[in-house]
Design a protein around this motif. Structure first.
Motif, PDB file in Angstrom:
ATOM      1  N   LEU A 261    -108.860  80.657  13.936  1.00 13.32           N
ATOM      2  CA  LEU A 261    -108.063  79.781  13.083  1.00 13.32           C
ATOM      3  C   LEU A 261    -107.844  78.454  13.803  1.00 13.32           C
ATOM      4  N   SER A 262    -108.029  77.372  13.093  1.00 12.25           N
ATOM      5  CA  SER A 262    -107.866  76.040  13.664  1.00 12.25           C
ATOM      6  C   SER A 262    -106.398  75.609  13.664  1.00 12.25           C
ATOM      7  N   TYR A 263    -106.113  74.587  14.436  1.00  6.62           N
ATOM      8  CA  TYR A 263    -104.879  73.795  14.401  1.00  6.62           C
ATOM      9  C   TYR A 263    -103.669  74.504  15.005  1.00  6.62           C
ATOM     10  N   ASP A 264    -102.906  75.303  14.278  1.00 12.53           N
ATOM     11  CA  ASP A 264    -101.718  75.999  14.797  1.00 12.53           C
ATOM     12  C   ASP A 264    -100.601  75.002  15.121  1.00 12.53           C
ATOM     13  N   HIS A 265    -100.348  74.095  14.177  1.00 13.92           N
ATOM     14  CA  HIS A 265     -99.322  73.073  14.401  1.00 13.92           C
ATOM     15  C   HIS A 265     -98.719  72.660  13.049  1.00 13.92           C
ATOM     16  N   ASN A 266     -97.959  71.586  13.057  1.00 15.30           N
ATOM     17  CA  ASN A 266     -97.087  71.247  11.930  1.00 15.30           C
ATOM     18  C   ASN A 266     -97.807  70.707  10.699  1.00 15.30           C
TER      19      ASN A 266
ATOM     20  N   ARG B 167     -99.645  66.865   9.973  1.00 15.46           N
ATOM     21  CA  ARG B 167    -100.945  66.325  10.397  1.00 15.46           C
ATOM     22  C   ARG B 167    -102.118  67.116   9.797  1.00 15.46           C
ATOM     23  N   PRO B 168    -102.220  67.151   8.460  1.00 12.50           N
ATOM     24  CA  PRO B 168    -103.348  67.867   7.846  1.00 12.50           C
ATOM     25  C   PRO B 168    -104.698  67.258   8.196  1.00 12.50           C
ATOM     26  N   ASP B 169    -104.688  66.008   8.689  1.00 10.06           N
ATOM     27  CA  ASP B 169    -105.954  65.378   9.088  1.00 10.06           C
ATOM     28  C   ASP B 169    -106.633  66.148  10.215  1.00 10.06           C
ATOM     29  N   TYR B 170    -105.832  66.795  11.073  1.00  7.37           N
ATOM     30  CA  TYR B 170    -106.406  67.556  12.204  1.00  7.37           C
ATOM     31  C   TYR B 170    -107.268  68.714  11.706  1.00  7.37           C
ATOM     32  N   PRO B 171    -106.712  69.676  10.921  1.00  4.91           N
ATOM     33  CA  PRO B 171    -107.576  70.771  10.456  1.00  4.91           C
ATOM     34  C   PRO B 171    -108.681  70.301   9.520  1.00  4.91           C
ATOM     35  N   LEU B 172    -108.427  69.242   8.742  1.00  3.46           N
ATOM     36  CA  LEU B 172    -109.487  68.713   7.868  1.00  3.46           C
ATOM     37  C   LEU B 172    -110.674  68.235   8.704  1.00  3.46           C
ATOM     38  N   THR B 173    -110.383  67.551   9.815  1.00  4.19           N
ATOM     39  CA  THR B 173    -111.441  67.063  10.700  1.00  4.19           C
ATOM     40  C   THR B 173    -112.205  68.232  11.334  1.00  4.19           C
ATOM     41  N   VAL B 174    -111.450  69.232  11.789  1.00  2.00           N
ATOM     42  CA  VAL B 174    -112.087  70.391  12.421  1.00  2.00           C
ATOM     43  C   VAL B 174    -112.977  71.125  11.416  1.00  2.00           C
ATOM     44  N   LEU B 175    -112.456  71.347  10.211  1.00  2.00           N
ATOM     45  CA  LEU B 175    -113.227  72.077   9.196  1.00  2.00           C
ATOM     46  C   LEU B 175    -114.454  71.293   8.725  1.00  2.00           C
TER      47      LEU B 175
END
Length: 451
Positions: A242-247, A250-258
């Motif tokens: 699972l990516s991210y694990d944060h607040n 910042r949806p840009d973080y998991p969007l970038t990872v995915l």
């Protein structure tokens, strides 16, 4: 014949009380009624469940401070689906978090030493308290799924040589991936399969007073794509990533990872300390099919009055589930009378555990988080599927699921400042009418008994 199982919370001292339909407040005749429509023809995510974390601190308090009788009681009340609330997801720190008695990883070395082959890797620390409690929990509820997240890599793998702050050294990406493999294998050997991991807890937060590690999205992409996932494949591990694990902010973080590691990532983990739950849906809609998990939210003294604190868990929990989450995991399973223990140098803790274990008196107290989780976990069972739930009045918050035994579970919360008249309907047929006091919660399990 239709049967109803009802639990209600009306305030401190009246938490998660079992009620019959006749015990509920009757509606005011002639007053407006808010209708909650349940429709099991519209379905969404399948539920894994509800839970918290056996941090080092929590496990120590339950396993060492409580006596055998208290320990048996609390474990039953937490995990047994019949005699307790049936918690079914646990997210454990891999090594020390902020709630640990000491700073530790599974491969601690003297300064200047390295161990790229992980010869000195060991989960011996967890064999004291954490692993025995996890094994006990799985005996009480075999449906439990285990998640794991590191707060930091071992210090020798990092740019600053410390488990506090710093980043993972590029030359140790492969070593760190194998560290995850060794952890998963060690736990499997103890009868504890790890369902999912995240590469880093709160990767954008780098405090210097407890274990942490900055991991920008491009680093997480590189680590997952080129190291972690290949290591899992090489060792035939089915553990999800699972990516991210944060607040939520910042949806840009998991969007970038995915976008860049779509094939290697199974879903996204979220926390509630910033932003709104709708971020979960934003990412889910962009990458349908990826799992959504809520992996950490703590109550505490920053929400001091009882009503506000209870309301926050109920309101936010309902929103989390309505935004596609398969899990709702709070933070420490237990803390003491000082909201600890915490790692040396942490300072003042304001967090609240699911239970409180007083280290001086050994008194055991079930906190409001226990009763709030009960409203969900007692009636929404593992593999339940969320169904449509629409309230005519926006102050009535609701979420509903269909369990594998075909029973319908609905959780309602009156978020207004006054009592409201409510009618619950299933496929247009009235199930129950009642009056729900302000800031009160009601859980209903609707089942058809076999004649």
């Amino acid at each position: 014949m239709r049967e109803l199982l009802i639990y209600q919370s009306k305030g401190e001292g009246e938490l998660f009380q079992k009620q019959s339909p006749e015990q509920l407040m009757p509606v005011d005749s002639g007053a407006e009624i808010s209708v909650v429509d349940l429709d099991d023809n519209l379905t969404y995510q399948q539920m894994d469940g509800f839970g918290a974390s056996f941090t080092d601190s929590a496990a120590y308090l339950i396993h060492q401070v409580l006596d055998a009788e208290q320990q048996a009681e609390v474990m039953t009340k937490l995990f047994d689906p019949q005699d307790g609330i049936g918690l079914s997801v646990l997210r454990n720190p891999m090594g020390a978090s902020d709630y640990a008695r000491t700073l530790y990883s599974y491969n601690d070395l003297p300064e200047q030493e390295t161990d790229p082959e992980l010869i000195r890797f060991s989960v011996a620390h967890d064999e004291g308290d954490i692993i025995p409690l996890l094994q006990q929990a799985l005996k009480l509820n075999p449906a439990i799924k285990l998640f794991a997240s590191p707060w930091s890599a071992p210090g020798w793998m990092k740019t600053n040589g410390s488990m506090k702050a710093g980043q993972l050294k590029k030359e140790h990406y492969g070593t760190y991936a194998n560290y995850f493999v060794r952890y998963i294998q060690a736990y499997a050997d103890k009868g504890l399969p790890i369902y999912a991991v995240t590469p880093q807890n709160e990767p954008l937060y780098e405090p210097a007073h407890y274990p942490s590690m900055l991991m920008q999205p491009e680093v997480q992409i590189d680590f997952i794509k080129k190291h972690l996932k290949p290591a899992f494949i090489a060792h035939q591990l089915e553990t999800k990533i699972l990516s991210y694990d944060h607040n939520w902010d910042r949806p840009d973080y998991p969007l970038t990872v995915l976008e860049q590691a779509n094939e290697e990532v199974d879903g996204v983990a979220w926390h509630w300390y910033g932003g709104k739950p709708s971020a979960q849906s934003e990412v889910f809609e962009a990458f349908a099919g990826k799992e959504v998990h809520f992996t950490e939210g703590s109550g505490g003294e920053w929400i001091p009055p009882f009503e506000q604190a209870f309301s926050n868990v109920m309101r936010t929990g309902i929103e989390i589930l309505n935004n596609h989450s398969k899990s709702f995991i709070l933070w420490n399973m237990a803390l003491d009378e000082h909201n600890g223990p915490t790692v040396p140098g942490f300072g003042t803790s304001t967090c609240r555990g699911i239970v409180q274990v007083n280290q001086q008196t050994r008194k055991l107290v079930y906190t409001l988080d226990y009763y709030a989780l009960a409203h969900f976990s007692k009636i929404i069972r593992p593999q339940a599927v969320r169904i449509a739930s629409a309230a005519g009045n926006e102050v009535i918050r609701s979420v509903a699921f269909k369990n594998t035994d075909q029973s319908i579970a609905a959780v309602l919360f009156n978020d207004s400042g006054k009592a409201e008249n409510i009618a619950v309907k299933l496929q247009g047929t009235e199930v129950l009418t009642f009056r729900l006091e302000a800031k009160s919660a009601l859980s209903i399990l609707i089942s058809d008994s076999v004649e």
